[in-house]
Write a protein that holds these residues in place. Structure first.
Motif, PDB file in Angstrom:
ATOM      1  N   THR A 194       0.863  -1.144  -0.155  1.00 11.29           N
ATOM      2  CA  THR A 194       0.080   0.012   0.138  1.00 11.29           C
ATOM      3  C   THR A 194       0.733   1.183  -0.122  1.00 11.29           C
ATOM      4  OG1 THR A 194      -0.085  -0.323   2.411  1.00 11.29           O
ATOM      5  CG2 THR A 194      -2.081  -0.810   0.820  1.00 11.29           C
ATOM      6  N   LEU A 195       2.091   1.113   0.653  1.00  9.62           N
ATOM      7  CA  LEU A 195       2.819   2.392   0.485  1.00  9.62           C
ATOM      8  C   LEU A 195       3.207   2.536  -0.983  1.00  9.62           C
ATOM      9  CD1 LEU A 195       4.632   4.586   1.535  1.00  9.62           C
ATOM     10  CD2 LEU A 195       6.461   3.016   2.197  1.00  9.62           C
ATOM     11  N   GLN A 196       3.638   1.434  -1.742  1.00 12.36           N
ATOM     12  CA  GLN A 196       3.833   1.576  -3.210  1.00 12.36           C
ATOM     13  C   GLN A 196       3.073   2.150  -3.912  1.00 12.36           C
ATOM     14  OE1 GLN A 196       7.218   0.625  -4.452  1.00 12.36           O
ATOM     15  NE2 GLN A 196       6.160   2.065  -6.030  1.00 12.36           N
ATOM     16  N   VAL A 197       1.697   1.741  -3.347  1.00 11.55           N
ATOM     17  CA  VAL A 197       0.741   2.357  -4.210  1.00 11.55           C
ATOM     18  C   VAL A 197       0.518   3.659  -4.048  1.00 11.55           C
ATOM     19  CG1 VAL A 197      -1.986   2.784  -4.409  1.00 11.55           C
ATOM     20  CG2 VAL A 197      -0.975   0.299  -4.223  1.00 11.55           C
ATOM     21  N   ALA A 198       0.878   4.409  -2.832  1.00 13.11           N
ATOM     22  CA  ALA A 198       1.076   5.804  -2.646  1.00 13.11           C
ATOM     23  C   ALA A 198       1.891   6.411  -3.448  1.00 13.11           C
ATOM     24  CB  ALA A 198       1.309   6.151  -1.045  1.00 13.11           C
ATOM     25  N   ILE A 199       3.105   5.715  -3.611  1.00  9.78           N
ATOM     26  CA  ILE A 199       4.489   6.078  -4.236  1.00  9.78           C
ATOM     27  C   ILE A 199       3.928   6.331  -5.734  1.00  9.78           C
ATOM     28  CG2 ILE A 199       6.515   5.812  -5.053  1.00  9.78           C
ATOM     29  CD1 ILE A 199       7.037   4.576  -2.035  1.00  9.78           C
ATOM     30  N   ASP A 200       3.084   5.436  -6.262  1.00 11.29           N
ATOM     31  CA  ASP A 200       2.659   5.323  -7.816  1.00 11.29           C
ATOM     32  C   ASP A 200       1.802   6.521  -7.850  1.00 11.29           C
ATOM     33  OD1 ASP A 200       4.347   3.058  -7.998  1.00 11.29           O
ATOM     34  OD2 ASP A 200       2.572   1.716  -7.935  1.00 11.29           O
ATOM     35  N   ARG A 201       1.054   6.856  -6.886  1.00 12.54           N
ATOM     36  CA  ARG A 201       0.372   7.955  -6.935  1.00 12.54           C
ATOM     37  C   ARG A 201       0.775   9.425  -7.016  1.00 12.54           C
ATOM     38  NH1 ARG A 201      -5.233   7.437  -5.740  1.00 12.54           N
ATOM     39  NH2 ARG A 201      -6.193   5.508  -6.901  1.00 12.54           N
ATOM     40  N   ILE A 202       1.800   9.364  -6.165  1.00  6.19           N
ATOM     41  CA  ILE A 202       2.636  10.725  -6.070  1.00  6.19           C
ATOM     42  C   ILE A 202       3.441  10.741  -7.642  1.00  6.19           C
ATOM     43  CG2 ILE A 202       4.956  11.545  -5.452  1.00  6.19           C
ATOM     44  CD1 ILE A 202       4.164  10.190  -2.854  1.00  6.19           C
ATOM     45  N   ASN A 203       4.012   9.802  -8.175  1.00  9.16           N
ATOM     46  CA  ASN A 203       4.605   9.663  -9.554  1.00  9.16           C
ATOM     47  C   ASN A 203       3.541  10.292 -10.504  1.00  9.16           C
ATOM     48  OD1 ASN A 203       6.827   9.356  -8.046  1.00  9.16           O
ATOM     49  ND2 ASN A 203       6.839   7.015  -8.881  1.00  9.16           N
ATOM     50  N   ALA A 204       2.323   9.915 -10.325  1.00  7.80           N
ATOM     51  CA  ALA A 204       1.440  10.139 -11.335  1.00  7.80           C
ATOM     52  C   ALA A 204       0.631  11.544 -11.217  1.00  7.80           C
ATOM     53  CB  ALA A 204       0.305   9.123 -11.478  1.00  7.80           C
ATOM     54  N   LEU A 205       0.965  12.267 -10.407  1.00  8.83           N
ATOM     55  CA  LEU A 205       0.441  13.711 -10.119  1.00  8.83           C
ATOM     56  C   LEU A 205       0.768  14.394 -11.160  1.00  8.83           C
ATOM     57  CD1 LEU A 205       1.321  14.310  -6.479  1.00  8.83           C
ATOM     58  CD2 LEU A 205      -0.958  14.304  -7.230  1.00  8.83           C
ATOM     59  N   PRO A 206      -0.452  15.334 -11.828  1.00  7.46           N
ATOM     60  CA  PRO A 206      -0.053  16.087 -12.881  1.00  7.46           C
ATOM     61  C   PRO A 206       0.787  17.166 -12.719  1.00  7.46           C
ATOM     62  CG  PRO A 206      -2.362  16.612 -11.765  1.00  7.46           C
ATOM     63  CD  PRO A 206      -1.842  15.543 -11.063  1.00  7.46           C
ATOM     64  N   THR A 207       1.025  17.576 -11.528  1.00  8.27           N
ATOM     65  CA  THR A 207       2.229  18.613 -11.218  1.00  8.27           C
ATOM     66  C   THR A 207       3.094  18.029 -10.169  1.00  8.27           C
ATOM     67  OG1 THR A 207       0.543  20.534 -11.111  1.00  8.27           O
ATOM     68  CG2 THR A 207       2.589  20.887 -10.158  1.00  8.27           C
ATOM     69  N   PRO A 208       4.301  17.688 -10.734  1.00  9.18           N
ATOM     70  CA  PRO A 208       5.079  16.733  -9.772  1.00  9.18           C
ATOM     71  C   PRO A 208       5.514  17.819  -8.460  1.00  9.18           C
ATOM     72  CG  PRO A 208       5.991  17.015 -12.180  1.00  9.18           C
ATOM     73  CD  PRO A 208       4.892  17.873 -11.989  1.00  9.18           C
ATOM     74  N   PRO A 209       5.568  17.055  -7.162  1.00  6.62           N
ATOM     75  CA  PRO A 209       5.534  17.802  -6.226  1.00  6.62           C
ATOM     76  C   PRO A 209       7.153  18.204  -5.735  1.00  6.62           C
ATOM     77  CG  PRO A 209       5.352  15.389  -5.657  1.00  6.62           C
ATOM     78  CD  PRO A 209       5.154  15.665  -7.224  1.00  6.62           C
ATOM     79  N   ALA A 210       7.481  18.967  -5.342  1.00  5.48           N
ATOM     80  CA  ALA A 210       9.020  19.473  -4.985  1.00  5.48           C
ATOM     81  C   ALA A 210       9.559  18.597  -3.976  1.00  5.48           C
ATOM     82  CB  ALA A 210       9.000  21.285  -4.342  1.00  5.48           C
ATOM     83  N   PHE A 211       8.777  18.154  -2.988  1.00  4.31           N
ATOM     84  CA  PHE A 211       9.163  17.146  -2.039  1.00  4.31           C
ATOM     85  C   PHE A 211       8.326  16.414  -1.415  1.00  4.31           C
ATOM     86  CE2 PHE A 211       8.916  21.353   0.015  1.00  4.31           C
ATOM     87  CZ  PHE A 211       7.999  21.162   0.929  1.00  4.31           C
ATOM     88  N   ILE A 212       8.322  15.410  -0.334  1.00  4.93           N
ATOM     89  CA  ILE A 212       7.554  14.757   0.358  1.00  4.93           C
ATOM     90  C   ILE A 212       7.855  15.185   1.762  1.00  4.93           C
ATOM     91  CG2 ILE A 212       6.781  12.376   1.199  1.00  4.93           C
ATOM     92  CD1 ILE A 212       7.871  11.349  -1.554  1.00  4.93           C
ATOM     93  N   LEU A 213       6.842  15.233   2.594  1.00  6.65           N
ATOM     94  CA  LEU A 213       6.578  15.312   4.167  1.00  6.65           C
ATOM     95  C   LEU A 213       6.294  14.049   4.645  1.00  6.65           C
ATOM     96  CD1 LEU A 213       5.190  18.820   5.220  1.00  6.65           C
ATOM     97  CD2 LEU A 213       7.538  18.223   4.777  1.00  6.65           C
ATOM     98  N   HIS A 214       7.033  13.355   5.462  1.00  7.21           N
ATOM     99  CA  HIS A 214       6.456  12.110   6.048  1.00  7.21           C
ATOM    100  C   HIS A 214       6.216  12.519   7.647  1.00  7.21           C
ATOM    101  CE1 HIS A 214       5.743   7.926   7.723  1.00  7.21           C
ATOM    102  NE2 HIS A 214       6.240   7.636   6.491  1.00  7.21           N
ATOM    103  N   THR A 215       4.998  12.438   8.110  1.00 10.65           N
ATOM    104  CA  THR A 215       4.683  12.876   9.277  1.00 10.65           C
ATOM    105  C   THR A 215       4.651  11.831  10.275  1.00 10.65           C
ATOM    106  OG1 THR A 215       2.345  13.010   8.635  1.00 10.65           O
ATOM    107  CG2 THR A 215       3.367  15.088   8.826  1.00 10.65           C
ATOM    108  N   GLY A 216       5.506  10.903  10.246  1.00 10.84           N
ATOM    109  CA  GLY A 216       5.842   9.905  11.403  1.00 10.84           C
ATOM    110  C   GLY A 216       5.228   8.526  11.334  1.00 10.84           C
ATOM    111  N   ASP A 217       5.565   7.620  12.211  1.00  9.30           N
ATOM    112  CA  ASP A 217       5.302   6.427  12.324  1.00  9.30           C
ATOM    113  C   ASP A 217       5.724   5.808  10.890  1.00  9.30           C
ATOM    114  OD1 ASP A 217       4.781   6.213  14.784  1.00  9.30           O
ATOM    115  OD2 ASP A 217       2.438   5.976  14.299  1.00  9.30           O
ATOM    116  N   ILE A 218       7.202   6.154  10.663  1.00 10.56           N
ATOM    117  CA  ILE A 218       7.660   5.449   9.367  1.00 10.56           C
ATOM    118  C   ILE A 218       7.820   3.844   9.606  1.00 10.56           C
ATOM    119  CG2 ILE A 218       9.856   5.380   8.415  1.00 10.56           C
ATOM    120  CD1 ILE A 218      10.452   8.015   9.659  1.00 10.56           C
TER     121      ILE A 218
END
Length: 327
Positions: A91-115
Motif C-alpha cells: 500500500t505504500l507503493q501504491v501511494a508512491i505510484d500516485r505521487i509519481n502520477a500527479l499532474p504537477t510533480p511535487p517539490a518534495f515529500i513530508l512524512h509525518t511519522g510512524d515510518i
C-alpha cells in the motif's frame, strides 16, 4: 458522532470547524461537501473553490499550478503485518505510484511519522529504499511514537535528524513558505497525549520571530496540535503555547498524522489537517473502546488509506489541499 462546531463525514471522516453562518473570521467560505476520496481546495481572490477528487482528471491544469506543491504521507508502519493490512509495503507503493502520477510533480515529500512499526533498522531501510523511486527526491521527516521505541529515538535521529535541533525539530524555507517540523512524541503524557516541551517551545518562538507576518507557515508534526479526542491521546498537551506564536501570521497550515484518518479544522488563521495512513485505518473518535488498527473488508482497504497533496499559490498566500485515497 458529532460535537459542537464540527461536521463529521463518515465517508472521509473529515471535521470542519466553522461559525454558525459557515464563514470563518476572514470571511472565506469553509463549509464544503466532502465525499468519496476528498476534494481539491483552491483559494483565489478570497474565494474558496472545491473539486471532487473523482473528477480530478477534468480539472484544468492551471487550477493545480502554484509556486510550490508538495505531498504529505504518514503512518507507513513498515513491519506491521496483522489482519488490518498484512502487506503495508504494497500500500505504500501504491501511494508512491500516485505521487509519481500527479499532474504537477511535487517539490518534495513530508512524512509525518510512524515510518516504522517497531523502530527496527530494517523497517526504516525498507521505507528509505521505496521512497527513492518517488518523483520527489527530497523527503522531510518527523518521528512518530513508533519510531522512537528504542534508545529514545537515537536510530531515528542518526538517520533523519543529524541537522535537527534537540529531539529532532527543525525548520526550512521553500519558495517563500516557512516549514517547521515539530516533535511531540517524546515524553508522552498520561493517555498518550503529545508534548513539545520547554526547549522546543523556546526554539519555535525564536524561529518564527524573525519572519514577516505575511509569510505562509506550514507546521508538521505526528500527533495533532489540536485536541481531536483527548481520551485516546489524540492531541498535544502544550500546543496552545506553540500556536500562540503563530497567531500574527496570515496563513498557517498544520499537518499531522497519528490518527489514520482525514480530519480538518479551521480556527482563525490556522487550518489543521490530519492525513490518512498508508498502512491501516483507525476508528473514528469515540466509535470504539480504544484506538488501534481497524480491520475492514479487503476490497475497501485502499479506500481508507491515502496521501495529501498541497499546492501553494504565492499571490493568494493560501494552500490548496487535496486528500486522495489509494483506491
Amino acid at each position: 458522532m458529532s460535537k459542537k462546531g464540527f461536521f463529521v463525514s463518515q465517508d472521509n471522516i473529515i471535521h470542519h470547524n466553522h461559525n454558525a453562518d459557515g464563514v470563518d473570521r476572514r470571511g472565506f467560505l469553509k463549509c464544503m461537501a466532502w465525499a468519496g476520496t476528498g476534494a481539491l481546495c483552491v483559494i483565489k481572490g478570497g474565494l474558496l473553490s472545491s473539486y471532487a477528487l473523482g473528477h480530478l482528471p477534468k480539472i484544468h491544469p492551471k487550477h493545480m499550478m502554484g509556486e510550490l506543491s508538495f505531498v504529505q504521507i504518514s503512518d507507513s508502519h513498515m513491519g506491521f503485518n496483522k489482519a488490518a493490512n498484512p502487506d503495508v509495503a504494497a500500500t505504500l507503493q501504491v501511494a508512491i505510484d500516485r505521487i509519481n502520477a500527479l499532474p504537477t510533480p511535487p517539490a518534495f515529500i513530508l512524512h509525518t511519522g510512524d515510518i516504522s512499526h517497531l523502530s527496527k533498522p530494517a523497517e526504516f531501510d525498507t521505507v528509505d529504499q521505496m521512497l527513492k523511486s518517488a518523483s520527489a527526491k527530497d523527503v522531510f521527516f518527523v518521528p512518530g511514537e513508533h519510531d522512537v521505541l528504542t534508545d529514545n529515538g537515537k536510530d531515528y535521529l542518526d538517520r533523519y535528524g543529524k541537522a535537527a535541533q534537540g529531539g529532532g525539530w527543525y525548520s526550512f524555507d521553500k519558495n517563500g513558505v516557512h516549514f517547521v517540523g515539530l516533535v511531540n512524541v517524546l515524553n508522552l503524557k498520561a493517555g498518550g497525549l503529545g508534548t513539545l516541551g520547554q526547549d522546543q517551545l523556546e526554539w519555535l518562538e525564536k524561529d518564527v520571530k524573525r519572519l514577516k507576518s505575511s509569510t505562509p507557515i506550514v507546521v508538521f508534526a505526528h500527533i495533532p496540535l489540536w485536541t481531536v479526542y483527548p481520551d485516546w491521546g489524540w492531541g498535544t498537551e502544550d500546543s496552545a503555547r506553540a500556536l500562540s506564536y503563530l497567531k500574527r501570521f496570515g496563513s498557517v497550515t498544520v499537518l499531522n498524522g497519528h490518527i489514520h484518518q482525514t480530519m480538518k479544522k479551521v480556527e482563525g488563521n490556522i487550518t489543521f489537517h490530519t492525513a490518512c495512513s498508508t498502512a491501516f485505518p483507525q476508528p473514528a473518535p469515540g466509535s470504539a473502546p480504544s484506538p488501534g488498527p481497524m480491520k475492514v473488508p479487503a476490497e475497501q482497504l485502499r479506500s481508507v488509506l491515502g496521501l495529501t497533496y498541497v499546492n501553494y499559490v504565492e499571490s493568494n498566500h493560501s494552500l490548496g489541499i487535496v486528500d486522495s485515497s489509494l483506491a
